[in-house]
Design a protein around this motif. Structure first.
Motif: not given
Length: 493
Positions: A217-229, A304-320
Motif C-alpha cells: 500500500d505504501f509503495r502504491t501510494l508513492l507510485d501514484s503520486f509520482l505519476l501525477g508529478v 519538528p517536521v524533520a524529526l517526525g518525518d525522518y523515517r518517512l524521508h529515508m524510505q522515500m530515498f530508498r524508493y528513489l
C-alpha cells in the motif's frame, strides 16, 4: 579491510602516487616529504600547537576538494551587500532583510547600503544577522546558536531572485577563493529543484499506516503520486529552468586546475508531498543535467517536521534509489547533540541514512556515539567505504560539540574514511584552511593522515572515475611542489 569496489582502485592509485617514504617511513628518511612531515610534527608537538605556523602550513597545503559546502552559505555577507547596492535595493532597519523597489509598503523603514556601511553600529548589527560574526562576544539578547545559523539563509534568496547572473558571479568568487587556498575541486549544494507539488491527502496517508516501501500500500501510494508529478507540465518547465541555470552558471568555470560540480537538494522541513516531489525532481535532475552529480537533504535536523518525518524521508530515498541506483547521495544525518532533541531521536538517524536510504556519504554524523546500532553502523561505513564529512566549525557553533567531545577520532579509530569540509564558510566566517588548522591543533593527526584526508575529498567525491584519476594526479603534483617549498623553508629557518 574490505573496500567498496568503486573506491578501492582509486585508493590504490593514491597509494601508488605517494612517495615510498609515506608508506614505509624510517627515522632517517630524507627528502622534501620527510622534511615536510618533520616540520609539521614540530608544529603540533608542543602542549600548545603553533597555530600561526599551522595556518601558514595549511594555507599552502593542497587540500583536494571541498565536498560539503552550501553555495549560498559560502558567500560572505559583504558579497551580498555589493549585489544589493548594484540592484538599487535597500536594507530593512527592523530586521535587515532585503527591500526591493516593489516592496512599496516597506520602503520607509529602510537604509541604503552606502548609509549602512557608514553607520558602524548598524553595520555591525547587520553582520550579526547575516552571519555568525561576533556572536560569541556580544552579550545581549540572542537567538539560540542553531536558530541563528539557519536563519541567515532566509536573507539570501531574494538577491538571486532579482538577478540570476549573481549565481555565476558567486560561483566565480568561490572558485577564486578555493584556488587561493589550494583547493582544486568544489562540490557545492547549489540550488533546490524549484518544483513542488502540495497534496494534503497524500501527506495524511504517507504519515499513517506502515512506512516501508516493502509494504504494497505504501509503495502504491508513492507510485501514484509520482505519476501525477511526471504528468504535471510545471515539472518539465522547472527542470528545464534548472538545467538552463546550471549550464549558464558553470559555463567556463572549469579549467585544467579546477573543477566545479553541483548537488541538488531538498529541504527536510516540508510536508511529505512537497518533500517527495522535490526529492524526485532532485534525482531526475542529477540523472539528466550535466554538472549535477548528486542529491542531498538539508535544513535543521532537529526541526519538528524533520524529526517526525525522518523515517518517512529515508524510505522515500530508498524508493528513489531503486529507480536511480546510479545516483549518489550525500546526506546530512546525525547533526544533533544531547539535549537538543529527546534521547530517542539520537538513536537511529545515521544508521537509517546508511542502511535504509543508501547514503554514499554522511554529512556531520555528530551523534554517532548515542546511536543504538553505532558499532554496526561504524563497521558498515568502514567496510563499504562510506565516508563522514567533518565540519568542525559549524558543529561547534550549532551543536556546541568540540574538542574531545567531537567524534572525529571515533570515526578514524574505527577505520571510517574522513573528509574535511567547510560547510558554510560565509555564514561561519571561516575557510577550509581554518578547518584543517582546527583538526591539526585539536586532534594532532599526523602528516600522513592529513594528506589522506585531502586525498579522500577526491576519492569519495561524486566525480566520474576518469575525472577522479586526473584529479588525484594533479593533487599528487601539487603535494610534490608543496613539500619542496616547505622543505626549503624549513632548511632556511
Amino acid at each position: 579491510m574490505v573496500m567498496h569496489r568503486k573506491s578501492a582502485p582509486l585508493i590504490m592509485l593514491w597509494m601508488l602516487l605517494l612517495p615510498l617514504a609515506t608508506l614505509h617511513a624510517r627515522p632517517k628518511d630524507s627528502g622534501p616529504y620527510s622534511a615536510t612531515r618533520a616540520y609539521y610534527q614540530r608544529l603540533i608537538t608542543p602542549a600548545k600547537p603553533d597555530i600561526a605556523g599551522l595556518r601558514l602550513f595549511f594555507t599552502l597545503m593542497p587540500k583536494g576538494g571541498d565536498i560539503h559546502q552550501h553555495f549560498t552559505g559560502s558567500l560572505y555577507a559583504e558579497n551580498y551587500l555589493e549585489w544589493i547596492q548594484r540592484e538599487g535595493c535597500w536594507i530593512s532597519k527592523s530586521d535587515y532583510s532585503v527591500i526591493t523597489p516593489k516592496d512599496t509598503d516597506r520602503l520607509k523603514d529602510t537604509v541604503s547600503v552606502k548609509n549602512l556601511r557608514s553607520n558602524r553600529a548598524m553595520s555591525s548589527d547587520f553582520f550579526t544577522h547575516w552571519s555568525d560574526k561576533d556572536y560569541a562576544n556580544h552579550y545581549h539578547d540572542q537567538l539560540p546558536p542553531d536558530a541563528q545559523f539557519f536563519n541567515t539563509f532566509i536573507y539570501f534568496s531574494k538577491i538571486f531572485n532579482s538577478n540570476r547572473n549573481y549565481y555565476r558571479e558567486g560561483l566565480l568568487k568561490l572558485k577564486e577563493r578555493a584556488k587561493n587556498e589550494n583547493v582544486q575541486y568544489l562540490e557545492t549544494m547549489f540550488v533546490s529543484p524549484g518544483y513542488q507539488k502540495s497534496d494534503p491527502v497524500f501527506d495524511s496517508r504517507a504519515r499513517s499506516g506502515v512506512i516501508n516501501i516493502d509494504n504494497k500500500d505504501f509503495r502504491t501510494l508513492l507510485d501514484s503520486f509520482l505519476l501525477g508529478v511526471t504528468r504535471d507540465t510545471l515539472f518539465n518547465d522547472r527542470v528545464h529552468q534548472y538545467r538552463e541555470l546550471v549550464e549558464s552558471s558553470r559555463k567556463g568555470v572549469d579549467d585544467e586546475n579546477f573543477i566545479l560540480r553541483f548537488q541538488s537538494y531538498v529541504s527536510r522541513n516540508s510536508p511529505p508531498s512537497v518533500f517527495f516531489s522535490g526529492l524526485y525532481t532532485a534525482f531526475y535532475e542529477a540523472d539528466k543535467v550535466n554538472g549535477v552529480v548528486g542529491v542531498n537533504i538539508v535544513s535543521a535536523e532537529n526541526d519538528p517536521v524533520a524529526l517526525g518525518d525522518y523515517r518517512l524521508h529515508m524510505q522515500m530515498f530508498r524508493y528513489l534509489k531503486e529507480k536511480y541506483p546510479h545516483i549518489r547521495t550525500s546526506m546530512h544525518a546525525g547533526e544533533l547533540a544531547s539535549g537538543m532533541v529527546p534521547p530517542e531521536e539520537l538513536k537511529y538517524h545515521i544508521a537509517e541514512a546508511v542502511s535504509v536510504a543508501g547514503a554514499a556519504r554522511i554529512g556531520h554524523g555528530v551523534d554517532i556515539a548515542y546511536e543504538t546500532g553505532a558499532l554496526s553502523t561504524l563497521m558498515r561505513m568502514k567496510e563499504d567505504r562510506i565516508p563522514v564529512e567533518i565540519n568542525l566549525t559549524s558543529n561547534e557553533f550549532i551543536l556546541g560539540i568540540k574538542d574531545e567531545a567531537h567524534p572525529v577520532r571515533l570515526y578514524t579509530g574505527s577505520g571510517v574514511p574522513v573528509v574535511i569540509s567547510s560547510d558554510d564558510p560565509g555564514v561561519s566566517r571561516n575557510s577550509l584552511t581554518e578547518e584543517y588548522v582546527l583538526l591539526a591543533s585539536r586532534y594532532r593527526y599526523s602528516y600522513d593522515e592529513v594528506k589522506q584526508f585531502a586525498a579522500n575529498s577526491i576519492i569519495y567525491s561524486f566525480l566520474k572515475k576518469d575525472e577522479k584519476e586526473r584529479a588525484l594526479l594533479l593533487l599528487q603534483k601539487k603535494f610534490t611542489e608543496f613539500e619542496g617549498r616547505i622543505a626549503d623553508f624549513a632548511r632556511r629557518k
